[in-house]
Enzyme design. Structure first.
Site, PDB file in Angstrom:
ATOM      1  N   TYR A  42       0.832  -1.217   0.000  1.00 20.50           N
ATOM      2  CA  TYR A  42       0.000   0.000   0.000  1.00 20.50           C
ATOM      3  C   TYR A  42       0.860   1.259   0.000  1.00 20.50           C
ATOM      4  O   TYR A  42       0.525   2.249  -0.650  1.00 20.50           O
ATOM      5  CB  TYR A  42      -0.987  -0.009   1.186  1.00 20.50           C
ATOM      6  CG  TYR A  42      -2.259  -0.726   0.822  1.00 20.50           C
ATOM      7  CD1 TYR A  42      -3.263  -0.083   0.092  1.00 20.50           C
ATOM      8  CD2 TYR A  42      -2.442  -2.062   1.126  1.00 20.50           C
ATOM      9  CE1 TYR A  42      -4.406  -0.752  -0.298  1.00 20.50           C
ATOM     10  CE2 TYR A  42      -3.581  -2.738   0.748  1.00 20.50           C
ATOM     11  CZ  TYR A  42      -4.561  -2.079   0.035  1.00 20.50           C
ATOM     12  OH  TYR A  42      -5.698  -2.737  -0.368  1.00 20.50           O
ATOM     13  N   ARG A  82       1.900   1.849  -3.472  1.00 24.18           N
ATOM     14  CA  ARG A  82       0.791   2.418  -4.264  1.00 24.18           C
ATOM     15  C   ARG A  82       0.567   3.881  -3.898  1.00 24.18           C
ATOM     16  O   ARG A  82       0.285   4.710  -4.760  1.00 24.18           O
ATOM     17  CB  ARG A  82      -0.497   1.617  -4.018  1.00 24.18           C
ATOM     18  CG  ARG A  82      -0.439   0.207  -4.551  1.00 24.18           C
ATOM     19  CD  ARG A  82      -1.721  -0.539  -4.268  1.00 24.18           C
ATOM     20  NE  ARG A  82      -2.814  -0.094  -5.128  1.00 24.18           N
ATOM     21  CZ  ARG A  82      -4.098  -0.352  -4.871  1.00 24.18           C
ATOM     22  NH1 ARG A  82      -4.454  -1.009  -3.792  1.00 24.18           N
ATOM     23  NH2 ARG A  82      -5.037   0.064  -5.689  1.00 24.18           N
ATOM     24  N   ASP A 116      -8.100   6.628  -5.072  1.00 29.87           N
ATOM     25  CA  ASP A 116      -6.888   7.414  -5.329  1.00 29.87           C
ATOM     26  C   ASP A 116      -6.995   8.910  -5.040  1.00 29.87           C
ATOM     27  O   ASP A 116      -6.016   9.627  -5.166  1.00 29.87           O
ATOM     28  CB  ASP A 116      -6.437   7.207  -6.779  1.00 29.87           C
ATOM     29  CG  ASP A 116      -7.511   7.598  -7.805  1.00 29.87           C
ATOM     30  OD1 ASP A 116      -8.353   8.478  -7.522  1.00 29.87           O
ATOM     31  OD2 ASP A 116      -7.489   7.015  -8.906  1.00 29.87           O
ATOM     32  N   HIS A 143     -15.353   2.529  -2.090  1.00 27.31           N
ATOM     33  CA  HIS A 143     -14.375   1.538  -1.633  1.00 27.31           C
ATOM     34  C   HIS A 143     -13.299   2.138  -0.735  1.00 27.31           C
ATOM     35  O   HIS A 143     -12.240   1.548  -0.553  1.00 27.31           O
ATOM     36  CB  HIS A 143     -13.743   0.847  -2.850  1.00 27.31           C
ATOM     37  CG  HIS A 143     -14.714  -0.012  -3.605  1.00 27.31           C
ATOM     38  ND1 HIS A 143     -14.529  -0.432  -4.901  1.00 27.31           N
ATOM     39  CD2 HIS A 143     -15.912  -0.533  -3.222  1.00 27.31           C
ATOM     40  CE1 HIS A 143     -15.570  -1.174  -5.286  1.00 27.31           C
ATOM     41  NE2 HIS A 143     -16.423  -1.238  -4.290  1.00 27.31           N
ATOM     42  N   ASN A 176     -16.108   3.940 -22.086  1.00 22.16           N
ATOM     43  CA  ASN A 176     -15.098   2.904 -21.841  1.00 22.16           C
ATOM     44  C   ASN A 176     -14.558   2.446 -23.199  1.00 22.16           C
ATOM     45  O   ASN A 176     -15.351   2.192 -24.100  1.00 22.16           O
ATOM     46  CB  ASN A 176     -15.760   1.714 -21.108  1.00 22.16           C
ATOM     47  CG  ASN A 176     -14.743   0.749 -20.505  1.00 22.16           C
ATOM     48  OD1 ASN A 176     -13.742   0.416 -21.116  1.00 22.16           O
ATOM     49  ND2 ASN A 176     -15.032   0.309 -19.283  1.00 22.16           N
TER      50      ASN A 176
HETATM   51  N1  LIG Z   1      -7.407   4.389  -9.316  1.00 24.65           N
HETATM   52  C1  LIG Z   1      -7.840   3.625  -8.308  1.00 24.65           C
HETATM   53  O1  LIG Z   1      -8.179   4.105  -7.234  1.00 24.65           O
HETATM   54  C2  LIG Z   1      -7.930   2.140  -8.526  1.00 24.65           C
HETATM   55  C3  LIG Z   1      -6.976   1.485  -9.302  1.00 24.65           C
HETATM   56  C4  LIG Z   1      -7.099   0.109  -9.476  1.00 24.65           C
HETATM   57  C5  LIG Z   1      -8.167  -0.564  -8.902  1.00 24.65           C
HETATM   58  N2  LIG Z   1      -9.092   0.100  -8.162  1.00 24.65           N
HETATM   59  C6  LIG Z   1     -10.206  -0.715  -7.625  1.00 24.65           C
HETATM   60  O2  LIG Z   1     -10.516  -1.610  -8.691  1.00 24.65           O
HETATM   61  C7  LIG Z   1     -11.687  -2.311  -8.417  1.00 24.65           C
HETATM   62  C8  LIG Z   1     -12.114  -2.901  -9.768  1.00 24.65           C
HETATM   63  O3  LIG Z   1     -13.107  -2.259 -10.469  1.00 24.65           O
HETATM   64  P1  LIG Z   1     -12.995  -1.228 -11.693  1.00 24.65           P
HETATM   65  O4  LIG Z   1     -14.139  -1.563 -12.587  1.00 24.65           O
HETATM   66  O5  LIG Z   1     -12.861   0.141 -11.118  1.00 24.65           O
HETATM   67  O6  LIG Z   1     -11.618  -1.507 -12.424  1.00 24.65           O
HETATM   68  P2  LIG Z   1     -11.203  -2.615 -13.482  1.00 24.65           P
HETATM   69  O7  LIG Z   1      -9.710  -2.627 -13.458  1.00 24.65           O
HETATM   70  O8  LIG Z   1     -11.935  -3.868 -13.262  1.00 24.65           O
HETATM   71  O9  LIG Z   1     -11.695  -2.043 -14.892  1.00 24.65           O
HETATM   72  C9  LIG Z   1     -11.149  -0.913 -15.492  1.00 24.65           C
HETATM   73  C10 LIG Z   1     -12.024  -0.533 -16.671  1.00 24.65           C
HETATM   74  O10 LIG Z   1     -11.524   0.685 -17.175  1.00 24.65           O
HETATM   75  C11 LIG Z   1     -11.520   0.606 -18.597  1.00 24.65           C
HETATM   76  N3  LIG Z   1     -10.531   1.570 -19.060  1.00 24.65           N
HETATM   77  C12 LIG Z   1      -9.202   1.389 -19.264  1.00 24.65           C
HETATM   78  N4  LIG Z   1      -8.634   2.533 -19.688  1.00 24.65           N
HETATM   79  C13 LIG Z   1      -9.626   3.459 -19.753  1.00 24.65           C
HETATM   80  C14 LIG Z   1      -9.672   4.821 -20.110  1.00 24.65           C
HETATM   81  N5  LIG Z   1      -8.578   5.485 -20.488  1.00 24.65           N
HETATM   82  N6  LIG Z   1     -10.865   5.471 -20.053  1.00 24.65           N
HETATM   83  C15 LIG Z   1     -11.985   4.825 -19.664  1.00 24.65           C
HETATM   84  N7  LIG Z   1     -12.008   3.513 -19.327  1.00 24.65           N
HETATM   85  C16 LIG Z   1     -10.841   2.847 -19.364  1.00 24.65           C
HETATM   86  C17 LIG Z   1     -11.215  -0.824 -18.925  1.00 24.65           C
HETATM   87  O11 LIG Z   1     -11.670  -1.160 -20.225  1.00 24.65           O
HETATM   88  C18 LIG Z   1     -12.002  -1.553 -17.820  1.00 24.65           C
HETATM   89  O12 LIG Z   1     -13.318  -1.817 -18.221  1.00 24.65           O
HETATM   90  C19 LIG Z   1     -12.501  -1.321  -7.682  1.00 24.65           C
HETATM   91  O13 LIG Z   1     -12.893  -1.877  -6.485  1.00 24.65           O
HETATM   92  C20 LIG Z   1     -11.513  -0.153  -7.333  1.00 24.65           C
HETATM   93  O14 LIG Z   1     -11.603   0.151  -5.947  1.00 24.65           O
HETATM   94  C21 LIG Z   1      -8.983   1.438  -7.978  1.00 24.65           C
END
Ligand SMILES: NC(=O)c1ccc[n+]([C@@H]2O[C@H](COP(=O)([O-])OP(=O)(O)OC[C@H]3O[C@@H](n4cnc5c(N)ncnc54)[C@H](O)[C@@H]3O)[C@@H](O)[C@H]2O)c1
Length: 264
Positions: free
Chosen positions: A78, A81, A119, A134, A230
């Site tokens: 963490y 990250r 984030d 989350h 997306n």
């Molecule tokens: N940034 C963060 O805080 C972060 C990072 C990673 C994971 N998470 C966690 O991931 C879990 C998974 O769920 P999720 O659905 O958020 O993530 P996911 O990783 O499952 O899906 C990401 C989605 O984003 C799409 N994507 C990729 N690049 C993109 C862009 N430039 N513009 C728009 N869409 C794009 C992909 O096609 C995919 O469908 C959540 O619980 C979340 O808390 C959060």
């Protein structure tokens, strides 16, 4: 600022239909996932090449069992990250949502944003009353305590793994791990916002992680027009009224610029 010219011909045609509809909406619900932060440099979970899960065992790093077994290692991950995220800035997609929220406020409307992201980038971009489904990677709480006891711990990097409370107890990240329930009050609030929306957008999420993934479907069932942004198709795509198969940092500024031309 993104140029509309960078969008595909299909997306421009979708925007032409969508912009007048979106400009009429006064109650907007936005639901975001990891994809909205991809262009800020934060890897999505399921990205095969750069995704965090490709490198680590998710259950050991994001579950209470894994934490109890090895809190120092989980915190190391963490902390890493947090350091990555501290170097990332909101992108034009985050800023466009903030801009739209401000525009609607001035029109006696409202934009509610529920994010799965931990984030902080929507907040840094200035979005108000953010619903964090989350949790938040910059918050911690004592192990075994409730969400309400969370507080911000901004030290980056951390001086020890795991960090300790003033009473010496172990602190955990205030994020929702595998197998854990979401904060009920936060989730209920998000569903209320989704149900009241006349326009709902699902942006940058694979629509696989429940219960959060139900939010756009619920908005649609309660009468909202549903938009998906997306680059890939998801479980939600077939249910959406408008689909922009584009990166959100490109599509959102173009959409909001179009709305501003009508309302602004
Ligand atoms: N940034 C963060 O805080 C972060 C990072 C990673 C994971 N998470 C966690 O991931 C879990 C998974 O769920 P999720 O659905 O958020 O993530 P996911 O990783 O499952 O899906 C990401 C989605 O984003 C799409 N994507 C990729 N690049 C993109 C862009 N430039 N513009 C728009 N869409 C794009 C992909 O096609 C995919 O469908 C959540 O619980 C979340 O808390 C959060």
């Amino acid at each position: 600022m993104a140029q509309e010219g960078q969008l595909s011909a299909d997306s421009l045609a979708v925007l032409e239909q969508l912009v007048p509809v979106a400009a009429k909406a006064r109650r907007v619900f936005v639901f975001t996932g990891a994809g909205v932060s991809a262009e800020s440099g934060i890897p999505t979970f399921r990205d095969a090449q750069t995704g965090l899960w490709a490198k680590y065992d998710p259950v050991m790093l994001a579950s209470i069992d894994g934490f109890r077994k090895d809190p120092a290692n989980v915190w190391k991950w963490y902390d890493e990250r947090r350091q990555t995220m501290s170097r990332c800035q909101p992108n034009p997609g985050h800023h466009a949502i903030t801009d739209w929220q401000g525009l609607l406020k001035g029109l006696d409307g409202r934009l509610d944003l529920a994010t799965q992201n931990i984030d902080d980038l929507h907040r840094i971009a200035g979005t108000e009353e953010l619903i964090e489904l989350h949790g938040n990677i910059w918050e911690v709480r004592p192990l075994g305590s409730e969400f309400q006891e969370a507080f911000r711990l901004m030290d980056c990097p951390l001086s020890e793994h795991p960090p300790r409370h003033i009473d010496g107890s172990t602190l955990r990240p205030n994020v929702v791990w595998f197998g854990e329930m979401l904060d009920e009050a936060v989730l209920n609030h998000a569903f209320q916002c989704a149900m009241k929306a006349d326009l709902a957008l699902s942006i940058g999420t694979s629509s696989l992680v429940y219960p959060a993934a139900a939010l756009p479907f619920v908005a649609r069932e309660h009468g909202a027009t549903l938009v998906e942004i997306n680059p890939e198709r998801t479980e939600l795509t077939a249910a959406a009224d408008y689909v922009l198969q584009e990166p959100s940092a490109l599509a959102l500024p173009a959409l909001v610029a179009g709305i501003r031309r009508i309302c602004g």
